[in-house]
Scaffold this active site. Structure first.
Site, short mmCIF file in Angstrom:
data_model
loop_
_atom_site.label_atom_id
_atom_site.label_comp_id
_atom_site.label_asym_id
_atom_site.label_seq_id
_atom_site.Cartn_x
_atom_site.Cartn_y
_atom_site.Cartn_z
NE ARG A 64 -2.65 1.05 3.50
CZ ARG A 64 -2.71 0.15 4.48
NH1 ARG A 64 -3.26 -1.02 4.26
NH2 ARG A 64 -2.25 0.41 5.67
CE LYS A 66 -8.04 15.86 -16.65
NZ LYS A 66 -8.43 16.89 -15.71
C1 PLP Z 1 -9.29 16.62 -14.54
C2 PLP Z 1 -8.99 17.57 -13.47
C3 PLP Z 1 -8.97 17.18 -12.14
C4 PLP Z 1 -9.33 15.77 -11.70
O1 PLP Z 1 -8.51 14.80 -12.25
P1 PLP Z 1 -9.03 13.28 -12.36
O2 PLP Z 1 -7.78 12.51 -12.56
O3 PLP Z 1 -9.97 13.26 -13.51
O4 PLP Z 1 -9.70 12.95 -11.06
C5 PLP Z 1 -8.64 18.12 -11.18
N1 PLP Z 1 -8.37 19.39 -11.51
C6 PLP Z 1 -8.38 19.80 -12.78
C7 PLP Z 1 -8.06 21.22 -13.08
C8 PLP Z 1 -8.70 18.92 -13.80
O5 PLP Z 1 -8.74 19.35 -15.06
#
Ligand code: PLP
Length: 391
Positions: free
Chosen positions: A56, A206
């Site tokens: 973990r 992202k």
């Molecule tokens: C997509 C996003 C998140 C969340 O990310 P996930 O991996 O989809 O949970 C948080 N903040 C911003 C600015 C985003 O664009």
């Protein structure tokens, strides 16, 4: 002296000497870690970057990823969590106690707002929202209950920039901790720590992962903030997959070249969009002419491929004519992968301290790594469909 960021992206987060000469950290899948003696078992406490202890707490993949991201952020350490939203929530949850208040920028990522409003309140922590344009005047919003000031700049729907150094200075003067969701710019485009941010949040899903094939969040900090992050993360029992950490590290190798290309293509798309009569405004701070361009130039060192265009108000049928049947731009949430995306958005219901009053339909575009001529042709066909459909 610290090496250039491109060099660090290439060499951080791997150790061929440790790993029998392998260029990349081999994926270490584990739950149990076994010890050769009771003495070694007793010694092995869950060290954030130390000896392996239990699955973990991660294997080398997670530790390498955390160390690399902390280095890029200029922080003492980083914590990897299973999603970007988990990173946003951990940043907040780790710093507050019952009775505290969090001040949040009104352009914040919508699910973060939802968590704060629907759930944090049950823990006795209140969230209040402020105009992202406030700057140093955020001082007037801070009360003796305010513990954390949470920012997102630019916001990923409205692309409003905040004066982060001014807000952080005001927050620190009042004894508050500051956090920033730096997903749009990444550490390469905005040095959050140097601008006064204590806790840097990344939806690594992202651009860091960069290939739309894994979910990941990272939170960087130093000192007491980092200790709190690690403690609360452990308390929550979060664990990230070593395979996903390996994907994030692989994505990191090309982050600089990808971001440069995303930005260049996005600017070229902006040049084309500017000539379309339907486009009322382009929301992309790196573009000269954007209302935040001066602030962006002052604080940022790079951009990315995420922008929005404001069109006249479109009915659902017109929107569908625009976004259905695109050849290259796919319709979907998230962004930061190599591929182009299109998404109608509406910031109006996502705000409480301020109103979004620029009339029209907002369409978010993620400009991927396709040839920009092909992307423009795809957009051109979409505008043609819309014109032929009429009003
Ligand atoms: C997509 C996003 C998140 C969340 O990310 P996930 O991996 O989809 O949970 C948080 N903040 C911003 C600015 C985003 O664009």
């Amino acid at each position: 002296m610290k090496k250039h960021v491109r060099t660090r992206l290439t060499h951080l987060g791997r150790d061929p000497v440790r790993d029998d000469g392998l260029v990349n950290t081999p994926v270490g899948r584990a739950s149990t870690v076994v010890f050769p003696s009771l003495a070694r078992l007793r010694e092995a406490t869950p060290q954030p970057q130390g000896a392996l202890h239990y699955g973990r707490f991660g294997t080398h993949n997670r530790h390498d990823l955390e160390a690399a991201v902390a280095d890029l952020d200029g922080a003492e350490g980083a914590v990897a969590v299973p999603s970007g939203l988990a990173a946003c929530v951990l940043a907040i949850l780790s710093q507050v106690s019952a009775g505290d208040e969090v001040l949040i920028s009104d352009n914040v990522y919508w699910p973060t707002r939802k968590t704060c409003d629907a759930w944090l309140s049950r823990m006795g922590v209140s969230a209040r929202y402020f105009d992202p344009a406030l700057g140093a005047a955020v001082a007037d919003e801070i009360t003796d209950r305010t513990r954390l000031v949470y920012l997102e700049s630019p916001g990923s729907v409205t692309f409003e920039l905040s004066d982060v150094p001014a807000i952080c200075a005001a927050a620190h003067a009042a004894g508050c901790v500051t956090a920033l969701d730096n997903t749009w710019a990444t550490a390469l485009g905005f040095d959050a720590v140097a601008h006064g941010v204590d806790i840097v949040v990344h939806a690594a899903t992202k651009y860091l992962v960069g290939h739309s094939d894994a979910m990941m969040g990272l939170v960087s900090a130093s000192g007491e903030c980092l200790e709190r992050l690690r403690m609360v993360n452990m308390a929550l029992g979060h664990s990230v997959s070593p395979d996903d950490c390996a994907l994030a590290l692989r994505g990191m190798r090309t982050l600089a070249v990808r971001l440069e290309q995303h930005t260049r293509s996005a600017l070229a798309v902006c040049d084309w969009l500017e000539q379309q009569p339907e486009v009322r405004e382009i929301l992309f701070p790196p573009r000269p002419g954007d209302r935040y361009h001066a602030l962006w130039t002052r604080d940022f060192t790079g951009g990315c491929g995420l922008l929005a265009m404001l069109l006249p108000p479109l009915r659902e049928e017109q929107l569908a004519r625009l976004v259905d049947d695109m050849e290259l731009f796919a319709l979907g949430y998230s962004w930061g992968g190599y591929e182009s995306l299109i998404l109608p958005t509406d910031p109006r219901p996502l705000r409480s301290a301020t109103t979004w009053d620029r009339p029209g339909s907002l369409i978010r575009l993620h400009i991927g790594l396709e040839a920009v001529e092909d992307l423009i042709a795809d957009l051109d066909a979409a505008f043609t469909r819309l014109r032929e459909f009429g009003s």
